[in-house]
Enzyme design. Structure first.
Site, PDB file in Angstrom:
ATOM      1  N   ASP A  80      16.439  45.574  59.514  1.00 42.97           N
ATOM      2  CA  ASP A  80      16.556  44.669  58.379  1.00 42.97           C
ATOM      3  C   ASP A  80      16.601  43.212  58.815  1.00 42.97           C
ATOM      4  O   ASP A  80      16.110  42.328  58.107  1.00 42.97           O
ATOM      5  CB  ASP A  80      17.809  45.015  57.567  1.00 42.97           C
ATOM      6  CG  ASP A  80      17.643  46.302  56.763  1.00 42.97           C
ATOM      7  OD1 ASP A  80      16.504  46.799  56.668  1.00 42.97           O
ATOM      8  OD2 ASP A  80      18.654  46.799  56.230  1.00 42.97           O
ATOM      9  N   ASN A 154      19.801  37.607  51.940  1.00 44.07           N
ATOM     10  CA  ASN A 154      21.005  38.423  51.790  1.00 44.07           C
ATOM     11  C   ASN A 154      22.172  37.626  51.218  1.00 44.07           C
ATOM     12  O   ASN A 154      22.684  37.938  50.156  1.00 44.07           O
ATOM     13  CB  ASN A 154      21.441  38.989  53.143  1.00 44.07           C
ATOM     14  CG  ASN A 154      21.009  40.418  53.364  1.00 44.07           C
ATOM     15  OD1 ASN A 154      20.398  41.041  52.494  1.00 44.07           O
ATOM     16  ND2 ASN A 154      21.315  40.955  54.518  1.00 44.07           N
ATOM     17  N   ASP A 155      22.591  36.599  51.963  1.00 46.49           N
ATOM     18  CA  ASP A 155      23.833  35.924  51.584  1.00 46.49           C
ATOM     19  C   ASP A 155      23.985  34.577  52.273  1.00 46.49           C
ATOM     20  O   ASP A 155      23.392  34.306  53.314  1.00 46.49           O
ATOM     21  CB  ASP A 155      25.058  36.793  51.901  1.00 46.49           C
ATOM     22  CG  ASP A 155      25.027  37.407  53.305  1.00 46.49           C
ATOM     23  OD1 ASP A 155      24.631  36.702  54.248  1.00 46.49           O
ATOM     24  OD2 ASP A 155      25.397  38.581  53.453  1.00 46.49           O
ATOM     25  N   TYR A 197      27.187  42.342  54.096  1.00 46.83           N
ATOM     26  CA  TYR A 197      28.552  41.879  54.352  1.00 46.83           C
ATOM     27  C   TYR A 197      29.405  41.915  53.101  1.00 46.83           C
ATOM     28  O   TYR A 197      30.596  42.267  53.138  1.00 46.83           O
ATOM     29  CB  TYR A 197      28.478  40.463  54.933  1.00 46.83           C
ATOM     30  CG  TYR A 197      29.765  39.886  55.469  1.00 46.83           C
ATOM     31  CD1 TYR A 197      30.901  40.667  55.679  1.00 46.83           C
ATOM     32  CD2 TYR A 197      29.852  38.530  55.782  1.00 46.83           C
ATOM     33  CE1 TYR A 197      32.068  40.122  56.179  1.00 46.83           C
ATOM     34  CE2 TYR A 197      31.006  37.970  56.280  1.00 46.83           C
ATOM     35  CZ  TYR A 197      32.122  38.765  56.478  1.00 46.83           C
ATOM     36  OH  TYR A 197      33.271  38.218  56.968  1.00 46.83           O
ATOM     37  N   ALA A 198      28.818  41.571  51.948  1.00 46.41           N
ATOM     38  CA  ALA A 198      29.588  41.537  50.703  1.00 46.41           C
ATOM     39  C   ALA A 198      30.185  42.898  50.369  1.00 46.41           C
ATOM     40  O   ALA A 198      31.291  42.993  49.834  1.00 46.41           O
ATOM     41  CB  ALA A 198      28.701  41.056  49.556  1.00 46.41           C
TER      42      ALA A 198
END
Length: 298
Positions: A80, A154-155, A197-198
């Site tokens: 990923d 992603n974040d 991670y969230a």
């Protein structure tokens, strides 16, 4: 059915430069996939850094902007992290991406390495599911001036320092004060990043079609500071009120240090990432497999 993607770029191990036996393994995998695509009738090129990493010189090489301008498709081989790295860069060109999983988890590189010969021919001829993912654009402002910016699929994560105590962060949404969070940090996650991670920080899973962000505190001092889901047209601003050695990371790949008073402003990007999946692909199948749901059940 005619070939839908006549010009294809192969991208592999985009960020990491393996050595020794890993180089041989990666070179063999990339060469096999490129050869397979050529046999299907595609004109094949290798991403410039992929060619440099593997030492392959059988196919032409292209820098990322040339891939976006000249290729109909990018086949991404790796985990990923590899997909995140190239996806952010190709989003502005609208180049569709197919992921072949050579990594461990594979939420967004979803074709197993040993099965690409089964799936790719039909996809190259138009039998696929298309999946668009939102992208965030983050800017770090210092004294009102931009000092750093990056995209994230992603974040965006604001973290305390490695040896420091918690940080205090002022959170605003569309210019309106929300709260001051005392915590180890805070995560702004896209639906794609909601399984990263969230999730480990207690955030919710967001379906990719939901136009939303998840705002997730990391180990908050006050337990009533809970994750919240926000509509993605909003602008989120996070200001460093207190704490040492804080940093902001974008997909855990681009990192910058932060000072007191810095503001991290996150908006929805105008660009979206285009994933192609095998026909019949389902987001819920991915969740069930990767999160080991129903194991031991009937």
């Amino acid at each position: 059915m005619s070939l839908q993607f006549p010009r294809v770029a192969v991208v592999g191990k985009y960020q990491d430069s393996p050595s020794g036996a890993a180089v041989e393994s990666t070179r063999e995998v990339i060469a096999d996939i490129a050869d397979f695509l050529r046999v299907q009738g595609c004109d094949v090129a290798l991403a410039e850094r992929t060619a440099q990493t593997t030492g392959l010189d059988t196919y032409p090489t292209l820098a990322v902007p040339a891939i976006g301008n000249e290729c109909d498709l990018a086949v991404v081989v790796g985990g990923d992290g590899t997909m995140l790295g190239i996806g952010r860069q190709l989003a502005r060109y609208g180049t569709p991406l197919i992921g072949i999983n050579q990594g461990r988890l594979g939420f967004i590189t979803d074709i197993p390495l040993g099965e690409y010969q089964e799936f790719l021919p039909a996809m190259l001829h138009g039998a696929y599911e298309e999946d668009h993912r939102s992208l965030m654009h983050g800017t770090v402002l210092r004294d009102g001036q931009p000092v750093f910016e990056a995209f994230a699929m992603n974040d965006v994560v604001v973290n305390r320092g490695a040896v420091a105590s918690m940080v205090e962060l002022r959170v605003e949404v569309d210019g309106r004060f929300v709260a001051n969070h005392r915590a180890d940090g805070i995560i702004i996650a896209t639906p794609t990043g909601s399984t990263a991670y969230a999730l480990s920080a207690g955030g919710p899973l967001l379906h990719p079609l939901v136009p939303a962000w998840a705002l997730v505190p990391i180990a908050p001092h006050t337990l009533s500071n809970r994750p919240i889901v926000l509509a993605d047209p909003v602008e989120i601003a996070i200001e460093i009120v207190a704490g040492k050695d804080a940093s902001a990371s974008f997909d855990m790949q681009s990192v910058t240090s932060l000072h007191h008073g810095d503001r991290i402003v996150v908006r929805r990007s105008d660009f979206r990432v285009r994933f192609l999946h095998p026909k019949g692909w389902s987001y819920f199948d991915t969740l069930r497999e990767k999160l080991h749901w129903n194991e031991g059940g009937v």
